[in-house]
Design a protein around this motif. Structure first.
Motif, PDB file in Angstrom:
ATOM      1  N   THR A  89       0.829  -1.205   0.000  1.00  0.00           N
ATOM      2  CA  THR A  89       0.000   0.000   0.000  1.00  0.00           C
ATOM      3  C   THR A  89       0.861   1.252   0.000  1.00  0.00           C
ATOM      4  OG1 THR A  89      -1.705  -1.175   1.242  1.00  0.00           O
ATOM      5  CG2 THR A  89      -1.832   1.216   1.233  1.00  0.00           C
ATOM      6  N   GLU A  90       2.046   1.170   0.623  1.00  0.00           N
ATOM      7  CA  GLU A  90       2.875   2.357   0.796  1.00  0.00           C
ATOM      8  C   GLU A  90       4.107   2.388  -0.105  1.00  0.00           C
ATOM      9  OE1 GLU A  90       4.404  -0.976   3.012  1.00  0.00           O
ATOM     10  OE2 GLU A  90       2.409  -0.058   2.963  1.00  0.00           O
ATOM     11  N   GLY A  91       4.251   1.430  -1.026  1.00  0.00           N
ATOM     12  CA  GLY A  91       5.414   1.478  -1.900  1.00  0.00           C
ATOM     13  C   GLY A  91       5.628   0.186  -2.664  1.00  0.00           C
ATOM     14  N   VAL A  92       6.754   0.130  -3.380  1.00  0.00           N
ATOM     15  CA  VAL A  92       7.090  -1.015  -4.223  1.00  0.00           C
ATOM     16  C   VAL A  92       8.561  -1.361  -4.035  1.00  0.00           C
ATOM     17  CG1 VAL A  92       7.256  -1.883  -6.593  1.00  0.00           C
ATOM     18  CG2 VAL A  92       5.372  -0.396  -5.963  1.00  0.00           C
ATOM     19  N   ALA A  93       8.861  -2.663  -3.984  1.00  0.00           N
ATOM     20  CA  ALA A  93      10.239  -3.140  -4.014  1.00  0.00           C
ATOM     21  C   ALA A  93      10.372  -4.071  -5.212  1.00  0.00           C
ATOM     22  CB  ALA A  93      10.585  -3.884  -2.729  1.00  0.00           C
ATOM     23  N   VAL A 109      10.914   2.017  -3.762  1.00  0.00           N
ATOM     24  CA  VAL A 109      10.488   3.408  -3.744  1.00  0.00           C
ATOM     25  C   VAL A 109       9.216   3.512  -2.903  1.00  0.00           C
ATOM     26  CG1 VAL A 109       9.104   3.193  -5.863  1.00  0.00           C
ATOM     27  CG2 VAL A 109       9.944   5.440  -5.156  1.00  0.00           C
ATOM     28  N   PRO A 110       9.152   4.503  -1.991  1.00  0.00           N
ATOM     29  CA  PRO A 110       7.895   4.719  -1.265  1.00  0.00           C
ATOM     30  C   PRO A 110       6.898   5.449  -2.161  1.00  0.00           C
ATOM     31  CG  PRO A 110       9.531   6.335  -0.592  1.00  0.00           C
ATOM     32  CD  PRO A 110      10.224   5.408  -1.548  1.00  0.00           C
ATOM     33  N   PRO A 284      13.573   3.806  13.232  1.00  0.00           N
ATOM     34  CA  PRO A 284      12.886   2.634  12.679  1.00  0.00           C
ATOM     35  C   PRO A 284      13.485   2.202  11.345  1.00  0.00           C
ATOM     36  CG  PRO A 284      11.567   4.621  12.374  1.00  0.00           C
ATOM     37  CD  PRO A 284      12.722   5.003  13.254  1.00  0.00           C
ATOM     38  N   VAL A 285      13.318   0.935  11.024  1.00  0.00           N
ATOM     39  CA  VAL A 285      13.802   0.401   9.750  1.00  0.00           C
ATOM     40  C   VAL A 285      12.901   0.921   8.641  1.00  0.00           C
ATOM     41  CG1 VAL A 285      14.236  -1.682   8.404  1.00  0.00           C
ATOM     42  CG2 VAL A 285      14.696  -1.650  10.873  1.00  0.00           C
ATOM     43  N   PRO A 286      13.446   1.565   7.611  1.00  0.00           N
ATOM     44  CA  PRO A 286      12.608   2.104   6.531  1.00  0.00           C
ATOM     45  C   PRO A 286      11.745   1.027   5.899  1.00  0.00           C
ATOM     46  CG  PRO A 286      14.872   2.910   6.330  1.00  0.00           C
ATOM     47  CD  PRO A 286      14.883   1.864   7.399  1.00  0.00           C
ATOM     48  N   GLY A 287      10.457   1.339   5.735  1.00  0.00           N
ATOM     49  CA  GLY A 287       9.532   0.414   5.091  1.00  0.00           C
ATOM     50  C   GLY A 287       8.989  -0.665   5.996  1.00  0.00           C
ATOM     51  N   GLU A 288       9.556  -0.821   7.195  1.00  0.00           N
ATOM     52  CA  GLU A 288       9.095  -1.864   8.109  1.00  0.00           C
ATOM     53  C   GLU A 288       7.920  -1.349   8.926  1.00  0.00           C
ATOM     54  OE1 GLU A 288      11.658  -4.793  10.717  1.00  0.00           O
ATOM     55  OE2 GLU A 288      11.299  -2.953  11.851  1.00  0.00           O
ATOM     56  N   PRO A 289       6.903  -2.177   9.182  1.00  0.00           N
ATOM     57  CA  PRO A 289       5.813  -1.747  10.058  1.00  0.00           C
ATOM     58  C   PRO A 289       6.337  -1.337  11.423  1.00  0.00           C
ATOM     59  CG  PRO A 289       5.288  -3.836   8.986  1.00  0.00           C
ATOM     60  CD  PRO A 289       6.724  -3.555   8.690  1.00  0.00           C
TER      61      PRO A 289
END
Length: 419
Positions: A89-93, A109-110, A284-289
């Motif tokens: 929902t918040e980005g793509v890897a 990319v977020p 916090p770890v980027p992209g991690e909940p």
């Protein structure tokens, strides 16, 4: 009726290629052992596959051996290139690999919720194109996508689901338009995570298990007798909609609020942590909940304070009595979280009797054995069916790994189908 020579050759070629896919590079002697074929037959098939550009010499087996018998044959890695996408929902890897699964490029990319559908799709497609360029490949053979939401079992397409960004459904068509030579497939993210855990992670020895996905949202994937089960409408495992006690209402057909998601989604877990006086990590770890960092910190504090071993049991050393303050709060938080997770897990166990539940996603991995043991203890009291509870070995990375595995299988089946 015996097979014709041409049919026998095709069968032998496919057998050899499957072994090279599963085992990696092999000598002709090892191929002879594994296939049961004669030495001349193996020599002929190696020659055929090499001439067809499917197999090549990739090295030698052992320093003491030299000559033709020591040659290692492997699949031609550069015959095709693949991409795997994890669409959130918040980005793509994305990652790009060769045909044997060696990763050549990775990027992410977020994508903010306030961006329009068109710009969001463009960002995602551009990310794939950039990763392809960085990999050194000129084109993609297959693109595997993992996305939240339901996959229509009749068409294989991502169904329109409320609560998901509109750009998710548009992305598949956009990739197909910009990469017309690539075959683009999409699968539910939790299903892909289960596939990865079965092939490379916590369930490698299981042909029946349930993956309980704990990330930004919740979900489940069901593998029975070695086969992934999708259900009549592709909705098997939509556990976020499961009505459970402890919420303020009931879920609806279009909103999982009030269901298990309200107990175990990242926002709910973070709120539970705040109730116990825990605070998010400063970095916090980027992209991690956010919940994953909170759970990880709670496990570390509770283990240190109580003298626990990683599986949550006492080690018997002096000073192993429970600590105080924040460390006691961490233990209580993990207990409360296990209470919540056991509700969803017990429902799955009662219906499916999978024998094994894997706590997946970033939150499941962060909880480690300390959380898995707590959930298992509760399941023993709640469910009459013996069930192992395991920790994900892949966490959030399982979606990308699963997407890559399915892309490899699809590409290899097409490229090797005539051999």
């Amino acid at each position: 009726m015996p097979a014709s020579p041409s049919t026998a050759r095709a069968i032998n070629d496919r057998l050899a290629l499957r072994l090279l896919q599963d085992e990696g590079p092999l000598t002709a002697g090892r191929l002879k052992q594994l296939t049961g074929l004669s030495r001349p037959t193996v020599a002929d098939l190696v020659e055929r596959l090499t001439a067809a550009g499917l197999v090549e010499v990739v090295g030698e087996a052992g320093e003491q051996r030299r000559g033709p018998n020591a040659r290692l044959y492997g699949i031609v890695a550069g015959r095709a290139h693949l991409a795997a996408l994890d669409v959130r929902t918040e980005g793509v890897a994305v990652l790009v690999s060769d045909l044997v699964g060696r990763v050549l490029a990775e990027a992410s990319v977020p994508i903010g919720g306030d961006i329009g559908t068109g710009p969001a799709v463009e960002q995602a497609v551009t990310l794939v194109e950039r990763a392809l360029k960085e990999s050194g490949a000129d084109r993609l053979h297959t693109v595997g996508i993992g996305a939240p939401g339901l996959i229509d079992p009749a068409t294989g397409e991502l169904r329109d689901s409320s609560g998901l960004p509109a750009w998710h459904r548009r992305l598949v068509a956009a990739l197909q338009e910009r990469l017309p030579e690539a075959r683009v497939t999409v699968e539910n993210e939790t299903n892909l995570a289960a596939l990865a855990e079965q092939r490379e992670g916590a369930a490698v020895d299981r042909d029946t298990f349930v993956l309980l996905w704990l990330g930004h949202g919740t979900g489940a994937a069901v593998v029975l007798d070695g086969a992934l089960r999708r259900g009549a409408s592709g909705g098997t495992g939509e556990i976020g909609f499961l009505p459970v006690p402890g919420t303020t209402g009931l879920p609806s057909a279009t909103d999982c609020e009030g269901g298990f998601h309200s107990l175990a989604g990242s926002a709910a877990v973070a709120a539970l942590a705040r109730e116990h006086g825990l605070r998010p990590a400063p970095e916090p770890v980027p992209g991690e909940p956010a919940a994953a960092g909170l759970v990880r910190a709670a496990v570390a504090r509770a283990t240190d304070a109580a003298g626990d071993t990683p599986d949550g049991t006492r080690d018997g050393t002096p000073g192993s009595a429970p600590g105080s303050g924040l460390d006691d709060a961490s233990g209580r938080f993990l207990d409360a979280l296990a209470d919540r997770l056991a509700i969803g897990a017990a429902s799955v166990v009662a219906v499916l009797d999978p024998g094994c539940v894997v706590l997946g996603g970033e939150v499941g991995q962060a909880g480690g054995e300390a959380l898995a043991t707590r959930v298992a203890d509760r399941l023993r009291r709640m469910a009459p069916l013996p069930t192992q509870v395991r920790t994900s070995l892949l966490g959030g990375a399982a979606v990308l790994r699963g997407a890559l595995l399915t892309a490899r299988e699809s590409a290899q089946a097409e490229l090797f189908g005539g051999h």
